[in-house]
Design a protein around this motif. Structure first.
Motif, PDB file in Angstrom:
ATOM      1  N   HIS A 265       0.828  -1.209   0.000  1.00 46.03           N
ATOM      2  CA  HIS A 265       0.000   0.000   0.000  1.00 46.03           C
ATOM      3  C   HIS A 265       0.864   1.262   0.000  1.00 46.03           C
ATOM      4  CE1 HIS A 265      -3.685   2.232   0.554  1.00 46.03           C
ATOM      5  NE2 HIS A 265      -3.176   2.849   1.593  1.00 46.03           N
ATOM      6  N   LEU A 266       1.923   1.254   0.771  1.00 47.97           N
ATOM      7  CA  LEU A 266       2.790   2.435   0.838  1.00 47.97           C
ATOM      8  C   LEU A 266       3.461   2.704  -0.507  1.00 47.97           C
ATOM      9  CD1 LEU A 266       4.536   1.954   4.307  1.00 47.97           C
ATOM     10  CD2 LEU A 266       2.964   3.784   3.659  1.00 47.97           C
ATOM     11  N   ALA A 267       3.992   1.660  -1.143  1.00 45.52           N
ATOM     12  CA  ALA A 267       4.681   1.851  -2.423  1.00 45.52           C
ATOM     13  C   ALA A 267       3.730   2.384  -3.487  1.00 45.52           C
ATOM     14  CB  ALA A 267       5.303   0.526  -2.878  1.00 45.52           C
ATOM     15  N   ALA A 268       2.522   1.852  -3.532  1.00 52.69           N
ATOM     16  CA  ALA A 268       1.544   2.319  -4.520  1.00 52.69           C
ATOM     17  C   ALA A 268       1.137   3.764  -4.235  1.00 52.69           C
ATOM     18  CB  ALA A 268       0.319   1.411  -4.509  1.00 52.69           C
ATOM     19  N   SER A 269       0.962   4.092  -2.980  1.00 51.39           N
ATOM     20  CA  SER A 269       0.566   5.454  -2.606  1.00 51.39           C
ATOM     21  C   SER A 269       1.626   6.464  -3.024  1.00 51.39           C
ATOM     22  CB  SER A 269       0.327   5.535  -1.092  1.00 51.39           C
ATOM     23  OG  SER A 269      -0.712   4.674  -0.696  1.00 51.39           O
ATOM     24  N   VAL A 270       2.876   6.174  -2.709  1.00 50.36           N
ATOM     25  CA  VAL A 270       3.967   7.085  -3.052  1.00 50.36           C
ATOM     26  C   VAL A 270       4.114   7.201  -4.567  1.00 50.36           C
ATOM     27  CG1 VAL A 270       6.460   7.433  -2.936  1.00 50.36           C
ATOM     28  CG2 VAL A 270       5.216   6.689  -0.899  1.00 50.36           C
ATOM     29  N   ALA A 271       4.114   6.062  -5.252  1.00 44.71           N
ATOM     30  CA  ALA A 271       4.334   6.080  -6.701  1.00 44.71           C
ATOM     31  C   ALA A 271       3.234   6.831  -7.436  1.00 44.71           C
ATOM     32  CB  ALA A 271       4.437   4.638  -7.226  1.00 44.71           C
TER      33      ALA A 271
END
Length: 438
Positions: A265-271
């Motif tokens: 979830h964090l990686a998708a949010s940042v990207a």
């Protein structure tokens, strides 16, 4: 009197030890029994991964093409999912996860799933549950390639290519990495498919796009997506389904699954945010398609590392995923002049390979990762990851070229120019998404 005392001591000793005897009996009974909680989670994850293909990927890709080709994308995704499922049961599972033979391919003990254990070795779930969870991966991986040849590939060729590709390219690679094969033996890290799924599909998609050729009029003619709204919905479904993709790869309902979901979830949010920031800087405004593409780039890039890195590492991965995948699209289309129509290689392939390299650094305990074990090191792991990525990329390219050309001798790759102009909804399937003249 002494006899009574001795009998009392003997009885008390027996009763005192009864719990250990009982516990031993329970343990013996449970050796071949599955954990219901783990099983329920993996079955749920299977549904989430299938949601990624149908309807997530179908809507994501369908919204990006022109309206006259919308239904052709849907039926390609649907047909690929169906044929991949059938072939996985018949022979794919045993090729990937059958008894290890020589490190290259699995044994034939489980063809048609005729010999499955009550539990999968080393896990606490039924082997049937493990088999159908892995089937969902075998379904979405060839479906990812559909985005490379949309709007000009012949339907029959697509189905035949993806069917054989799943057996000849995907299944061996799954065995190498996840089935106890030679890449697993040297220590390649690929938690949920950066190499097995995204590298194979991305490289093969690039090869297929070059072989099929450019869309008529590309890149001079504007070929804008007909429904960014559908693309957004598809990306959102993919994002949710990815929790099963990565979280389910822990193969247990435990802290590993939670960590993988959080990092995903964090990686998708940042990207997604970084992608639209780049768009703001480059073209003056953020776009819906940009947000969706950035999210998918982050999801693909975190996949091989979701369990091995910390939350901070996931944020770094999301940041780099957006930057590198964004410029990879320009490299493929503007510099290399390859019509990878929906950026399968630049987003999935580059993202999967990038994440597979970054995990070698970010899994370090210094960055909050899981570490390398007693004999591992950062540079040693980096070299191992390069070997894994390079060998899989070469195999994917080689296998895809052979399959694509061999099948084209029976079924042509492309539709005719007239059919391409009219749109594949009419040419291949005799129908339109809607009547444009009404």
């Amino acid at each position: 009197m002494l006899r009574k005392i001795f009998a009392a001591i003997t009885l008390s000793t027996i009763f005192a030890n009864m719990p250990s005897f009982a516990q031993e009996a329970v343990d013996l009974a449970q050796i071949d029994a599955a954990d219901s909680g783990d099983t329920a989670w993996i079955l749920s994850s299977t549904a989430l991964v299938l949601l990624m293909t149908l309807p997530g990927l179908a809507l994501f890709y369908g919204g990006l093409v022109r309206s006259k080709n919308f239904l052709s994308v849907l039926i390609q995704c649907g047909a690929v999912a169906a044929i991949a499922s059938i072939l996985w049961v018949i022979v794919g599972y045993t090729l990937a996860f059958g008894d290890v033979s020589n490190g290259i391919i699995g044994g034939g003990n489980a063809w048609m799933l005729i010999v499955l254990g009550n539990v999968r070795d080393g896990l606490l779930i039924p082997e049937s549950t493990f088999a159908i969870f892995q089937m969902a991966f075998a379904v979405i991986t060839p479906a990812l390639m559909v985005g490379a040849w949309v709007e000009r590939a012949r339907f029959g060729w697509v189905v035949a290519f993806c069917a054989l590709w799943g057996l000849i390219v995907y299944a061996p690679v799954a065995h190498w990495v996840w089935g106890g094969g030679w890449l697993a033996e040297i220590g390649v890290v690929d938690f949920a498919g950066g190499i097995v799924v995204h590298t194979t599909a991305g490289v093969s998609a690039l090869v297929a796009a070059m072989l099929v050729g450019k869309r008529t009029g590309w890149p001079k003619s504007m070929m804008l997506p007909h429904s960014p709204a559908l693309t957004f919905v598809g990306a959102a479904l993919l994002w949710v389904g990815w929790f099963g993709f990565n979280g389910g790869s822990a193969v247990a309902a435990n802290d590993d699954a939670s960590s993988a979901i959080l990092n995903t979830h964090l990686a998708a949010s940042v990207a997604s945010l970084v992608w639209i920031l780049i768009e703001k800087i480059k073209i003056g405004k953020p776009t819906t398609v940009g947000w969706a593409t950035g999210a998918i780039a982050g999801l693909a890039t975190i996949t091989p590392a979701a369990l091995n890195v910390s939350a901070g590492g996931a944020i770094v991965i999301g940041l780099l995923a957006a930057i590198i995948c964004y410029f990879a699209i320009g490299l493929v289309k503007n510099k290399m002049k390859i019509d990878d129509s929906l950026d399968v290689f630049a987003v999935h392939g580059v993202g999967g390979m990038l994440g597979s390299l970054l995990v070698a650094f970010l899994m370090s305990e210094s960055f909050g990762g899981v570490g390398y074990g007693d004999d591992g090191s950062m540079m040693g792991q980096f070299v191992i990851q390069i070997i894994g990525i390079g060998s899989v990329a070469l195999w994917s390219a080689f296998g895809s070229v052979l399959l694509a050309l061999a099948i084209s001798m029976v079924i042509p790759m492309r539709v005719s120019e007239d059919d391409e102009r009219d749109g594949l909804d009419i040419a291949n399937h005799g129908e339109r998404a809607w009547d444009l003249d009404s």
